[in-house]
Design a protein around this motif. Structure first.
Motif, PDB file in Angstrom:
ATOM      1  N   TYR A   1       0.833  -1.191   0.000  1.00 62.76           N
ATOM      2  CA  TYR A   1       0.000   0.000   0.000  1.00 62.76           C
ATOM      3  C   TYR A   1       0.877   1.253   0.000  1.00 62.76           C
ATOM      4  O   TYR A   1       1.906   1.309   0.685  1.00 62.76           O
ATOM      5  CB  TYR A   1      -0.924   0.020   1.218  1.00 62.76           C
ATOM      6  CG  TYR A   1      -2.068  -0.976   1.109  1.00 62.76           C
ATOM      7  CD1 TYR A   1      -3.135  -0.724   0.253  1.00 62.76           C
ATOM      8  CD2 TYR A   1      -2.067  -2.152   1.848  1.00 62.76           C
ATOM      9  CE1 TYR A   1      -4.188  -1.632   0.146  1.00 62.76           C
ATOM     10  CE2 TYR A   1      -3.112  -3.062   1.748  1.00 62.76           C
ATOM     11  CZ  TYR A   1      -4.167  -2.797   0.885  1.00 62.76           C
ATOM     12  OH  TYR A   1      -5.200  -3.689   0.760  1.00 62.76           O
TER      13      TYR A   1
ATOM     14  N   GLU B   1       1.106   4.358   1.488  1.00 60.93           N
ATOM     15  CA  GLU B   1       0.491   4.994   2.646  1.00 60.93           C
ATOM     16  C   GLU B   1       1.023   6.394   2.923  1.00 60.93           C
ATOM     17  O   GLU B   1       0.600   7.034   3.890  1.00 60.93           O
ATOM     18  CB  GLU B   1       0.678   4.106   3.876  1.00 60.93           C
ATOM     19  CG  GLU B   1      -0.024   2.750   3.732  1.00 60.93           C
ATOM     20  CD  GLU B   1       0.134   1.877   4.951  1.00 60.93           C
ATOM     21  OE1 GLU B   1       1.127   2.086   5.685  1.00 60.93           O
ATOM     22  OE2 GLU B   1      -0.716   0.997   5.176  1.00 60.93           O
TER      23      GLU B   1
ATOM     24  N   ASP C   1     -13.947   2.364  -0.436  1.00 59.19           N
ATOM     25  CA  ASP C   1     -13.973   1.498   0.746  1.00 59.19           C
ATOM     26  C   ASP C   1     -15.001   0.379   0.662  1.00 59.19           C
ATOM     27  O   ASP C   1     -14.931  -0.591   1.417  1.00 59.19           O
ATOM     28  CB  ASP C   1     -14.197   2.323   2.016  1.00 59.19           C
ATOM     29  CG  ASP C   1     -15.485   3.141   1.965  1.00 59.19           C
ATOM     30  OD1 ASP C   1     -16.248   2.997   0.984  1.00 59.19           O
ATOM     31  OD2 ASP C   1     -15.723   3.927   2.900  1.00 59.19           O
TER      32      ASP C   1
ATOM     33  N   GLU D   1     -14.637  -2.858   3.051  1.00 57.95           N
ATOM     34  CA  GLU D   1     -15.287  -2.594   4.337  1.00 57.95           C
ATOM     35  C   GLU D   1     -16.471  -3.508   4.535  1.00 57.95           C
ATOM     36  O   GLU D   1     -17.249  -3.760   3.618  1.00 57.95           O
ATOM     37  CB  GLU D   1     -15.741  -1.136   4.387  1.00 57.95           C
ATOM     38  CG  GLU D   1     -15.954  -0.612   5.793  1.00 57.95           C
ATOM     39  CD  GLU D   1     -16.109   0.889   5.815  1.00 57.95           C
ATOM     40  OE1 GLU D   1     -15.522   1.542   6.687  1.00 57.95           O
ATOM     41  OE2 GLU D   1     -16.826   1.427   4.941  1.00 57.95           O
TER      42      GLU D   1
ATOM     43  N   SER E   1     -13.141  -5.628  10.836  1.00 59.90           N
ATOM     44  CA  SER E   1     -12.416  -4.368  10.733  1.00 59.90           C
ATOM     45  C   SER E   1     -11.930  -4.165   9.304  1.00 59.90           C
ATOM     46  O   SER E   1     -11.731  -5.117   8.548  1.00 59.90           O
ATOM     47  CB  SER E   1     -11.224  -4.367  11.702  1.00 59.90           C
ATOM     48  OG  SER E   1     -10.194  -5.218  11.222  1.00 59.90           O
TER      49      SER E   1
ATOM     50  N   ASP F   1      -9.062  -3.262   8.496  1.00 60.33           N
ATOM     51  CA  ASP F   1      -7.702  -3.803   8.361  1.00 60.33           C
ATOM     52  C   ASP F   1      -7.733  -5.213   7.784  1.00 60.33           C
ATOM     53  O   ASP F   1      -6.884  -5.573   6.949  1.00 60.33           O
ATOM     54  CB  ASP F   1      -6.989  -3.811   9.720  1.00 60.33           C
ATOM     55  CG  ASP F   1      -6.664  -2.409  10.209  1.00 60.33           C
ATOM     56  OD1 ASP F   1      -6.567  -1.501   9.359  1.00 60.33           O
ATOM     57  OD2 ASP F   1      -6.524  -2.220  11.424  1.00 60.33           O
TER      58      ASP F   1
ATOM     59  N   LEU G   1      -8.427  -4.853   4.102  1.00 63.20           N
ATOM     60  CA  LEU G   1      -7.251  -4.407   3.359  1.00 63.20           C
ATOM     61  C   LEU G   1      -6.256  -5.547   3.171  1.00 63.20           C
ATOM     62  O   LEU G   1      -5.653  -5.692   2.105  1.00 63.20           O
ATOM     63  CB  LEU G   1      -6.591  -3.239   4.091  1.00 63.20           C
ATOM     64  CG  LEU G   1      -7.364  -1.916   4.079  1.00 63.20           C
ATOM     65  CD1 LEU G   1      -6.735  -0.929   5.048  1.00 63.20           C
ATOM     66  CD2 LEU G   1      -7.409  -1.337   2.672  1.00 63.20           C
ATOM     67  N   ASP G   2      -6.095  -6.362   4.201  1.00 61.59           N
ATOM     68  CA  ASP G   2      -5.174  -7.500   4.069  1.00 61.59           C
ATOM     69  C   ASP G   2      -5.708  -8.513   3.060  1.00 61.59           C
ATOM     70  O   ASP G   2      -4.942  -9.086   2.269  1.00 61.59           O
ATOM     71  CB  ASP G   2      -4.994  -8.160   5.439  1.00 61.59           C
ATOM     72  CG  ASP G   2      -3.986  -9.296   5.392  1.00 61.59           C
ATOM     73  OD1 ASP G   2      -2.801  -9.025   5.086  1.00 61.59           O
ATOM     74  OD2 ASP G   2      -4.383 -10.450   5.640  1.00 61.59           O
TER      75      ASP G   2
END
Length: 576
Positions: free
Chosen positions: A480, A482, A515, A519, A524, A526, A529-530
């Protein structure tokens, strides 16, 4: 006393003589009525041929089944509560009882009215079950009773039907689905046929649905559906009057036997001829402002004709149908507006020499097919292009309108300063959002894509509260980006916005996304995203279009209720 003398108690007395052989006891097959035996729990043990014939079921379909669940029905064709089953109460109380005709289900789904009798039987001194007899009553023969439908609804039945109509029709915003539900509510409890004619926005009439109940199934007749002639202004014929919004009325084939006064009358004559309907009721379907169609219920197999007493119930049904169809039409009109807006707001991609680009947009599942997510890509100069991914709060028409404002302002600011840092453009956009746009908050990534003298592509970007871009190398390494992360738009706080720059490796894939792709209300972000990072790494070798489609299929959460926008690009091989 002579012990050999004959007396009253002597074995040679007639009362002690051996009786001749008696005729065998009758079996269940000797009973001419439909007969079943059930155990003390109401499970069918045996049946005779008369029951098989009357109820259109084989012996195997009877034995081992609960007699109440298999056969007993209310006037709507549903299994009634056991507390309302008199024959079941007689069985439980071990008493003999007979009842007036009630509704029973044949194996082909047809409801039949049959009288019944329950007589407990015992084996030895222990009660083991009951004999159940089913038979026709009155002057009608059992076979005539089979084709008779529940004409007489109780007041409770009517209220239940109207409540079910409201529930079924208001729980869908799809017009075709609502029409099929309306037909299923009316058939077979009220009629054998349901015909629905709808009036389009330009007063064009379409026979939208012709449905028949036959052999336990609803059968559509598309050959009788399609466009209809226009509604005549003065015709006294029942359907013409209903389509003009007049009161409901009774109808039959005789009404249309004379010279037709309109094209509608010709079609109605054809309908009655091909369906065999001998009695019908026709009622207008009224929306909030206009008449939107008409409902025709017809009887062809059952002998009883509709009467004026049936009209109030039909009008109550069509009143509810009108409100539901009006609501569905409004939704579909809004959906069409939303889709048109979406086509104009989500642009065609520019041609960037050597770079493959792909986009995807998936609307929110329960909104108006458009929302606050968007992507954008446009040329700034001959050698640089802008890439945008953004999300305005919400996923309805209000969010789409706000998104259009933000998108257009961003394009204007970027075009006015084509060589400015992305952070400077977004800072100016944030000021405008606070004072001009009707947007509560929004997230955005603005990036510029340029190619250097070394033939490598460079990305310069700033991030205003949006999920970070994902860079995937051709060998499957995914990271990512970031850096350059700042606060979202519309907060009212003024803080410096950072920019960052990175070199994109040859044959690398860069993904911008909203998202909604990661999402979920149950986990979560996170974890989302993983999940995206791992799947994207595994798909790095795929063509870009397949890469995007597979990510949507594999990564988007099943419980996602947001729209999703994606913008992906793939850099060329350095040698090219």
């Amino acid at each position: 006393m002579d012990v050999t003398s004959t007396g009253p108690g002597d074995a040679s007395s007639p009362r002690h003589q051996e009786w001749p052989d008696l005729a065998p006891a009758p079996s269940l097959e000797d009973v001419q009525a439909a007969a079943l035996t059930v155990d003390e729990d109401g499970v069918i043990v045996s049946v005779n041929e008369a029951a098989e014939s009357l109820l259109h079921r084989s012996r195997e379909e009877f034995v081992g089944q609960d007699v109440h669940d298999l056969l007993h029905r209310d006037s709507h064709g549903r299994v009634p509560p056991r507390t309302r089953c008199r024959s079941g109460e007689a069985l439980r109380d071990r008493r003999t009882e007979h009842g007036d005709p009630d509704w029973f289900a044949r194996g082909d789904g047809v409801l039949v009215r049959l009288a019944w009798c329950v007589a407990p039987y015992s084996s030895g001194h222990r009660s083991t079950g009951a004999l159940v007899l089913l038979y026709g009553r009155g002057r009608s023969t059992p076979e005539e009773d089979l084709d008779r439908a529940p004409e007489g609804l109780t007041e409770l039945d009517r209220l239940a039907l109207l409540a079910e109509t409201t529930t079924q029709l208001t729980s869908t915003l799809d017009t075709d689905e609502a029409l099929h539900r309306l037909a299923a509510l009316a058939l077979p409890r009220l009629a054998d046929w349901a015909v629905i004619d709808l009036i389009a926005e330009r007063d064009e009439v379409r026979r939208a649905l012709v449905m028949e109940y036959k052999d336990g199934s609803l059968i559509g007749h598309e050959d009788l559906q399609g466009p209809m002639p226009p509604v005549p202004e003065v015709s006294p014929m029942p359907l013409s009057r209903a389509l003009r919004g007049a009161a409901s009325s009774l109808a039959g084939p005789a009404i249309y036997q004379g010279p037709p006064d309109s094209g509608i009358a010709v079609e109605q004559r054809r309908l009655f001829a091909e369906t065999g309907i001998h009695s019908a009721v026709i009622a207008p379907i009224r929306g909030l402002r206009d008449t939107i169609g008409a409902l025709t219920l017809g009887r062809s197999r059952r002998p009883a004709a509709f009467t004026a007493a049936d009209l109030p119930l039909l009008e109550d049904i069509t009143r509810r149908a009108g409100l539901a169809l009006d609501n569905a039409r409004l939704y579909q009109r809004q959906r069409k507006v939303a889709e048109t807006m979406q086509r104009h707001l989500l642009p065609q991609l520019p041609a960037v020499p050597g770079v493959d680009m792909a986009v995807r947009y998936v609307p929110a599942p329960h909104a108006s097919s458009v929302g606050g997510d968007w992507y954008d890509a446009f040329a700034l100069t001959d050698s640089s292009h802008a890439l945008v991914i953004g999300d305005v709060v919400g996923h309805d028409l209000d969010a789409a309108a706000g998104m259009a404002q933000v998108r257009n302002m961003l394009r204007a600011f970027a075009w006015a300063q084509p060589r400015a840092e992305p952070s400077a453009v977004v800072t100016r956009l944030d000021e405008a959002v606070k004072h001009i746009a009707e947007v509560p908050t929004a997230t955005i990534i603005l990036a510029t894509l340029t190619v250097g003298e070394d033939a490598l592509w460079r990305l310069r970007w700033t991030n205003a509260g949006h999920p970070p871009p994902l860079l995937v190398s051709h060998d499957g390494r995914a990271d990512y980006l970031e850096d350059a992360h700042g606060i979202l738009l519309g907060t009212g706080f003024s803080r410096p916005r950072p920019s960052a720059v990175t070199v994109l490796p040859p044959r690398a894939t860069l993904l911008f996304y909203a998202d909604g792709l990661v999402e979920s209300p149950r986990r979560s972000i996170d974890l989302g995203l993983d999940r995206l990072r791992r799947h994207a790494a595994s798909l790095a070798h795929r063509p870009l279009s397949s890469f995007c489609d597979s990510l949507l299929e594999q990564v988007r959460p099943e419980d996602n209720d947001d729209d999703v926008a994606m913008l992906a690009l793939r850099t060329p091989d350095r040698a090219r």
